[in-house]
Design a protein around this motif. Structure first.
Motif, mmCIF file in Angstrom:
data_model
loop_
_atom_site.group_PDB
_atom_site.id
_atom_site.type_symbol
_atom_site.label_atom_id
_atom_site.label_comp_id
_atom_site.label_asym_id
_atom_site.label_seq_id
_atom_site.Cartn_x
_atom_site.Cartn_y
_atom_site.Cartn_z
ATOM 1 N N LEU A 204 -68.653 13.968 113.308
ATOM 2 C CA LEU A 204 -69.874 13.701 112.546
ATOM 3 C C LEU A 204 -70.996 13.225 113.466
ATOM 4 O O LEU A 204 -72.117 13.754 113.425
ATOM 5 C CB LEU A 204 -69.578 12.653 111.468
ATOM 6 C CG LEU A 204 -70.665 12.318 110.467
ATOM 7 C CD1 LEU A 204 -70.022 11.808 109.189
ATOM 8 C CD2 LEU A 204 -71.631 11.290 110.987
ATOM 9 N N ILE A 205 -70.715 12.254 114.317
ATOM 10 C CA ILE A 205 -71.745 11.695 115.200
ATOM 11 C C ILE A 205 -72.268 12.749 116.166
ATOM 12 O O ILE A 205 -73.485 12.906 116.328
ATOM 13 C CB ILE A 205 -71.197 10.469 115.958
ATOM 14 C CG1 ILE A 205 -70.988 9.301 114.984
ATOM 15 C CG2 ILE A 205 -72.146 10.064 117.093
ATOM 16 C CD1 ILE A 205 -70.192 8.135 115.575
ATOM 17 N N THR A 206 -71.376 13.478 116.803
ATOM 18 C CA THR A 206 -71.819 14.466 117.791
ATOM 19 C C THR A 206 -72.489 15.666 117.129
ATOM 20 O O THR A 206 -73.401 16.253 117.716
ATOM 21 C CB THR A 206 -70.664 14.915 118.701
ATOM 22 O OG1 THR A 206 -69.599 15.468 117.919
ATOM 23 C CG2 THR A 206 -70.139 13.745 119.529
ATOM 24 N N GLY B 137 -74.303 17.512 110.692
ATOM 25 C CA GLY B 137 -73.815 16.137 110.606
ATOM 26 C C GLY B 137 -73.633 15.686 109.169
ATOM 27 O O GLY B 137 -72.613 15.090 108.811
ATOM 28 N N LEU B 138 -74.606 15.993 108.326
ATOM 29 C CA LEU B 138 -74.520 15.620 106.907
ATOM 30 C C LEU B 138 -73.351 16.309 106.216
ATOM 31 O O LEU B 138 -72.719 15.721 105.328
ATOM 32 C CB LEU B 138 -75.819 15.951 106.186
ATOM 33 C CG LEU B 138 -76.998 15.023 106.481
ATOM 34 C CD1 LEU B 138 -78.285 15.583 105.876
ATOM 35 C CD2 LEU B 138 -76.721 13.617 105.971
ATOM 36 N N LEU B 139 -73.063 17.544 106.612
ATOM 37 C CA LEU B 139 -71.946 18.268 106.001
ATOM 38 C C LEU B 139 -70.600 17.617 106.312
ATOM 39 O O LEU B 139 -69.623 17.850 105.600
ATOM 40 C CB LEU B 139 -71.941 19.731 106.452
ATOM 41 C CG LEU B 139 -73.005 20.603 105.802
ATOM 42 C CD1 LEU B 139 -73.112 21.945 106.523
ATOM 43 C CD2 LEU B 139 -72.705 20.808 104.328
ATOM 44 N N MET B 140 -70.546 16.796 107.344
ATOM 45 C CA MET B 140 -69.296 16.114 107.703
ATOM 46 C C MET B 140 -69.129 14.778 106.973
ATOM 47 O O MET B 140 -68.039 14.211 106.967
ATOM 48 C CB MET B 140 -69.233 15.894 109.215
ATOM 49 C CG MET B 140 -69.164 17.167 110.035
ATOM 50 S SD MET B 140 -67.757 18.234 109.645
ATOM 51 C CE MET B 140 -66.391 17.208 110.163
ATOM 52 N N VAL B 141 -70.185 14.279 106.357
ATOM 53 C CA VAL B 141 -70.118 12.979 105.670
ATOM 54 C C VAL B 141 -69.071 12.974 104.551
ATOM 55 O O VAL B 141 -68.247 12.045 104.477
ATOM 56 C CB VAL B 141 -71.508 12.537 105.167
ATOM 57 C CG1 VAL B 141 -71.412 11.316 104.260
ATOM 58 C CG2 VAL B 141 -72.427 12.257 106.358
ATOM 59 N N PRO B 142 -69.032 13.975 103.655
ATOM 60 C CA PRO B 142 -67.994 13.945 102.614
ATOM 61 C C PRO B 142 -66.571 13.958 103.183
ATOM 62 O O PRO B 142 -65.667 13.336 102.611
ATOM 63 C CB PRO B 142 -68.267 15.220 101.797
ATOM 64 C CG PRO B 142 -69.681 15.558 102.070
ATOM 65 C CD PRO B 142 -69.952 15.104 103.476
ATOM 66 N N TYR B 143 -66.381 14.643 104.286
ATOM 67 C CA TYR B 143 -65.081 14.687 104.950
ATOM 68 C C TYR B 143 -64.677 13.284 105.394
ATOM 69 O O TYR B 143 -63.552 12.844 105.149
ATOM 70 C CB TYR B 143 -65.194 15.640 106.136
ATOM 71 C CG TYR B 143 -63.926 16.067 106.831
ATOM 72 C CD1 TYR B 143 -62.683 15.522 106.561
ATOM 73 C CD2 TYR B 143 -63.994 17.056 107.810
ATOM 74 C CE1 TYR B 143 -61.548 15.941 107.225
ATOM 75 C CE2 TYR B 143 -62.870 17.487 108.487
ATOM 76 C CZ TYR B 143 -61.642 16.916 108.190
ATOM 77 O OH TYR B 143 -60.527 17.334 108.862
#
Length: 148
Positions: free
Chosen positions: A113-115, A124-130
């Motif tokens: 998410l950070i990278t 990055g936002l698409l990784m937040v729900p994960y």
């Protein structure tokens, strides 16, 4: 959108997801003491499908960027770590070891998410729900481990 690159990331995701069909919840899992906030079994494949599609789409975006080695390394790390949890929890029935595996997964997803955010805010936002889902799953794993 590069459909071929997206398909590669989806293939990796579905490979990780295959462990769910190899090690489905069985009577052992049904007999465990679980908290009231445990989601129904039918929700897990739906949630993971959505998360895998979002993650693959985000990875495709990052793969098309220059200087993507570290984010792609984190994505590979998280999908590999993701593959481990189900066989440990449902196959080996090792709740403590599964807790370690999900913490490793959590770190890998956070790194992803950070990278990803550093190169592409949408990715990055698409990784937040994960990360939210893995956090929830980690809390569930911890509760089940402590009460059983």
């Amino acid at each position: 959108m590069d459909w071929f690159v997206f398909a590669l990331f989806m293939a990796a995701s579905f490979t990780a997801a295959a462990t769910g069909s190899l090690f489905p919840p069985d009577q052992w899992y049904k007999d465990l003491t679980k908290p009231g906030w445990t989601p129904p079994n039918w929700l897990f494949p739906i949630a993971w499908t959505i998360l895998y599609v979002a993650s693959a789409y985000a990875a495709m975006h990052i793969a098309l960027h220059e200087n993507n080695a570290v984010p792609m390394g984190f994505w590979a790390f998280q999908i590999a770590a993701n593959t481990l949890w189900t066989p440990i929890f449902f196959g080996l029935k090792k709740l403590g070891v599964a807790m370690v595996a999900i913490l490793v997964l959590w770190i890998a997803v956070l790194g992803t998410l950070i990278t990803f955010f550093q190169l592409d805010q949408v990715a990055g936002l698409l990784m937040v729900p994960y990360l939210i889902w893995v956090s929830y799953a980690a809390a569930l794993n911890l509760n089940i481990w402590r009460t059983n």
